[in-house]
Design a protein around this motif. Sequence first.
Motif, PDB file in Angstrom:
ATOM      1  N   SER A 253       0.768  -1.315  -0.011  1.00  0.00           N
ATOM      2  CA  SER A 253      -0.117   0.095   0.028  1.00  0.00           C
ATOM      3  C   SER A 253       0.974   1.196   0.007  1.00  0.00           C
ATOM      4  O   SER A 253       0.291   2.644  -0.289  1.00  0.00           O
ATOM      5  N   GLY A 254       2.178   1.119   0.560  1.00  0.00           N
ATOM      6  CA  GLY A 254       2.863   2.263   0.425  1.00  0.00           C
ATOM      7  C   GLY A 254       2.832   2.957   1.856  1.00  0.00           C
ATOM      8  O   GLY A 254       3.612   3.771   2.152  1.00  0.00           O
ATOM      9  N   GLN A 255       2.422   2.344   2.640  1.00  0.00           N
ATOM     10  CA  GLN A 255       2.004   3.034   3.908  1.00  0.00           C
ATOM     11  C   GLN A 255       3.022   2.550   5.167  1.00  0.00           C
ATOM     12  O   GLN A 255       3.371   3.450   6.143  1.00  0.00           O
ATOM     13  N   THR A 256       3.827   1.517   4.841  1.00  0.00           N
ATOM     14  CA  THR A 256       4.973   1.143   5.454  1.00  0.00           C
ATOM     15  C   THR A 256       6.270   0.975   4.806  1.00  0.00           C
ATOM     16  O   THR A 256       6.155   0.447   3.632  1.00  0.00           O
ATOM     17  N   SER A 257       7.186   1.551   5.351  1.00  0.00           N
ATOM     18  CA  SER A 257       8.628   1.442   4.716  1.00  0.00           C
ATOM     19  C   SER A 257       9.537   1.148   5.862  1.00  0.00           C
ATOM     20  O   SER A 257       9.329   1.472   6.994  1.00  0.00           O
TER      21      SER A 257
END
Length: 124
Positions: A54-58
């Motif tokens: 989702s791109g919410q966690t990196s």
Amino acid sequence: QVQLVESGGGLVQAGDSLRLSCVASGRAFSSYAMGWFRQVPGNEREFVAAISRSGQTSTYSDSVQGRFTVSRDNSKNTLALQMNRLKPEDTAVYYCAADDRLVFSTKSAAYDYWGQGTQVTVSS
């Protein structure tokens, strides 16, 4: 399957910035966690950054934390790596990679698909 193509590498001076891009084609981009790795000849491939579907966690390696930022745009099938305050030790070939498991990994062996790489050279 997914095909990955990196771009944006080049020769810069220490302290400069570069933005790498990775364009994906094939299977739905949003179904893959994505990672950036780098490799210097004679060394193993080194983890740089990873981002969730989702791109919410990196997450980042200690060596780039605070200087690099990974992002993705699932509507455009693109992954990016913004690299600031570059150092000579950042010189390497940079690869993007896709992992179709639910949770992203910092291990290169976990990634199923790889791009061809783009060279980043930082002069002192």
